[in-house]
Design a protein around this motif. Sequence first.
Motif, short mmCIF file in Angstrom:
data_model
loop_
_atom_site.label_atom_id
_atom_site.label_comp_id
_atom_site.label_asym_id
_atom_site.label_seq_id
_atom_site.Cartn_x
_atom_site.Cartn_y
_atom_site.Cartn_z
N ASP A 182 4.47 26.72 -42.44
CA ASP A 182 5.55 27.58 -41.90
C ASP A 182 5.46 27.66 -40.38
O ASP A 182 6.47 27.61 -39.68
N LEU A 183 4.22 27.80 -39.88
CA LEU A 183 4.01 27.91 -38.43
C LEU A 183 4.50 26.65 -37.70
O LEU A 183 5.20 26.72 -36.69
N VAL A 184 4.13 25.50 -38.25
CA VAL A 184 4.52 24.23 -37.61
C VAL A 184 6.04 24.08 -37.67
O VAL A 184 6.68 23.71 -36.69
N MET A 185 6.64 24.43 -38.82
CA MET A 185 8.09 24.31 -38.94
C MET A 185 8.78 25.25 -37.97
O MET A 185 9.79 24.90 -37.36
N SER A 186 8.26 26.48 -37.80
CA SER A 186 8.96 27.41 -36.91
C SER A 186 8.76 27.00 -35.45
O SER A 186 9.64 27.22 -34.63
N LYS A 187 7.64 26.38 -35.12
CA LYS A 187 7.43 25.98 -33.71
C LYS A 187 8.11 24.65 -33.38
O LYS A 187 8.74 24.51 -32.34
N TRP A 188 7.97 23.66 -34.27
CA TRP A 188 8.45 22.32 -33.92
C TRP A 188 9.59 21.82 -34.81
O TRP A 188 10.17 20.76 -34.54
N GLY A 189 9.89 22.55 -35.91
CA GLY A 189 11.07 22.25 -36.72
C GLY A 189 11.00 20.99 -37.58
O GLY A 189 11.99 20.60 -38.20
N GLN A 190 9.86 20.35 -37.64
CA GLN A 190 9.73 19.14 -38.47
C GLN A 190 8.24 18.90 -38.76
O GLN A 190 7.38 19.34 -38.01
N ILE A 191 7.96 18.20 -39.87
CA ILE A 191 6.61 17.71 -40.16
C ILE A 191 6.77 16.28 -40.66
O ILE A 191 7.34 16.04 -41.72
N ASN B 126 7.92 11.51 -30.61
CA ASN B 126 8.83 12.42 -31.32
C ASN B 126 8.37 12.76 -32.75
O ASN B 126 9.13 13.35 -33.51
N ARG B 127 7.17 12.38 -33.10
CA ARG B 127 6.65 12.74 -34.43
C ARG B 127 5.80 14.01 -34.33
O ARG B 127 5.19 14.29 -33.29
N VAL B 128 5.76 14.73 -35.46
CA VAL B 128 4.92 15.93 -35.56
C VAL B 128 3.96 15.73 -36.71
O VAL B 128 4.38 15.37 -37.82
N GLY B 129 2.68 15.93 -36.46
CA GLY B 129 1.70 15.73 -37.53
C GLY B 129 0.77 16.93 -37.70
O GLY B 129 0.55 17.70 -36.76
N ILE B 130 0.24 17.06 -38.90
CA ILE B 130 -0.82 18.03 -39.17
C ILE B 130 -2.07 17.22 -39.48
O ILE B 130 -2.02 16.28 -40.29
N VAL B 131 -3.18 17.57 -38.84
CA VAL B 131 -4.45 16.91 -39.14
C VAL B 131 -5.44 17.99 -39.55
O VAL B 131 -5.71 18.92 -38.79
N THR B 132 -5.97 17.89 -40.77
CA THR B 132 -6.94 18.89 -41.22
C THR B 132 -8.37 18.44 -40.85
O THR B 132 -8.65 17.25 -40.73
N GLY B 133 -9.23 19.42 -40.65
CA GLY B 133 -10.60 19.10 -40.22
C GLY B 133 -10.61 18.45 -38.85
O GLY B 133 -11.47 17.62 -38.55
N ALA B 134 -9.67 18.87 -38.00
CA ALA B 134 -9.46 18.19 -36.71
C ALA B 134 -10.51 18.55 -35.66
O ALA B 134 -10.53 17.96 -34.59
N GLY B 135 -11.35 19.51 -35.98
CA GLY B 135 -12.43 19.84 -35.04
C GLY B 135 -13.63 18.90 -35.19
O GLY B 135 -14.47 18.81 -34.31
N GLY B 136 -13.71 18.22 -36.34
CA GLY B 136 -14.88 17.37 -36.63
C GLY B 136 -14.67 15.94 -36.13
O GLY B 136 -13.69 15.65 -35.42
N GLY B 137 -15.59 15.05 -36.51
CA GLY B 137 -15.63 13.71 -35.93
C GLY B 137 -14.39 12.87 -36.16
O GLY B 137 -13.70 12.47 -35.20
#
Length: 255
Positions: free
Chosen positions: A74-83, A5-16
């Motif tokens: 904004d995109l994450v908040m509109s799709k999943w409503g939490q960060i 039930n958690r929502v996270g943002i990971v930057t540089g998520a395409g790399g190692g």
Amino acid sequence: MKLKNRVGIVTGAGGGIGRAIAQAFIEEGARVAALDINLDSLLSLEQEVGARSSQLMICASDATALESIRDTVDLVMSKWGQIDILVNNVGGGIGTHSDSTLVDEGWDATVALNLTGCFCFIQAVADPMRRQKYGRVVNISSSGGRYRSNTGAANIAYAAAKGGVLQLTRTVAHALGRDGITVNAIAPGLVMTQAGRKEYEMLAPALRERVLRETPLGYFCEPSEIASIAVFLASSDASYVTGATILANGGWCTS
Ligand SMILES: NC(=O)c1ccc[n+]([C@@H]2O[C@H](COP(=O)([O-])OP(=O)(O)OC[C@H]3O[C@@H](n4cnc5c(N)ncnc54)[C@H](O)[C@@H]3O)[C@@H](O)[C@H]2O)c1
């Protein structure tokens, strides 16, 4: 599952390291917005995630540009409503450098990539996290931000920016603690990502041997070994940990 039930943002998520963190978060039940400037790397992450791709949102975006940082939030908040979780993982050394001449052509770009973007992202998620009275920020620094590099690589701007990330972590942890938001850092030594492997391969054989000899655990880190620390810091297991830096360098700073 530690991050259900958690929502996270990971930057540089395409790399190692970022990729390993995004995958580990998904395995632990989180929904993850994976941000990277390289769309192809995100598409391959999506393929790897396979059946669990409903837990993944890919964002091809620049983690150093204020406008795209705000758009992502904004995109994450509109799709999943939490960060609930932010992993500031984007980083690396840019440009030529030398510690004997104090030339560092990549200073501005390196500080923007490693430090300023990290601050701007925390700023952007602070409001939603404050409203939730809950948040977990994990900043990926480097052992090079605390100690002089043991490989002889001397990117002054990188070391200064990563040192800045450690101090940013402590001060922001102080500022956000009363809002239920923890802010911690991980400071890896050499990690066998594509970037880390390239750095390792550039070392003279004798230097490689010395670095390994000075590393008590006797091997270099795999990205999954950083991801497991990020899971810990993002989970309720680390509820009373904030302002901390976890060094993950096989112990070389003790040599
Ligand atoms: N690999 C190591 O040995 C090591 C050691 C200590 C610290 N670190 C730190 O760990 C982090 C990840 O390192 P890595 O080895 O996985 O790197 P990597 O090069 O494998 O991955 C970095 C990712 O960031 C993306 N990226 C670069 N600039 C971006 C931008 N402006 N916006 C969005 N995405 C961008 C790249 O496309 C890439 O996918 C970095 O902060 C690095 O400084 C790495």
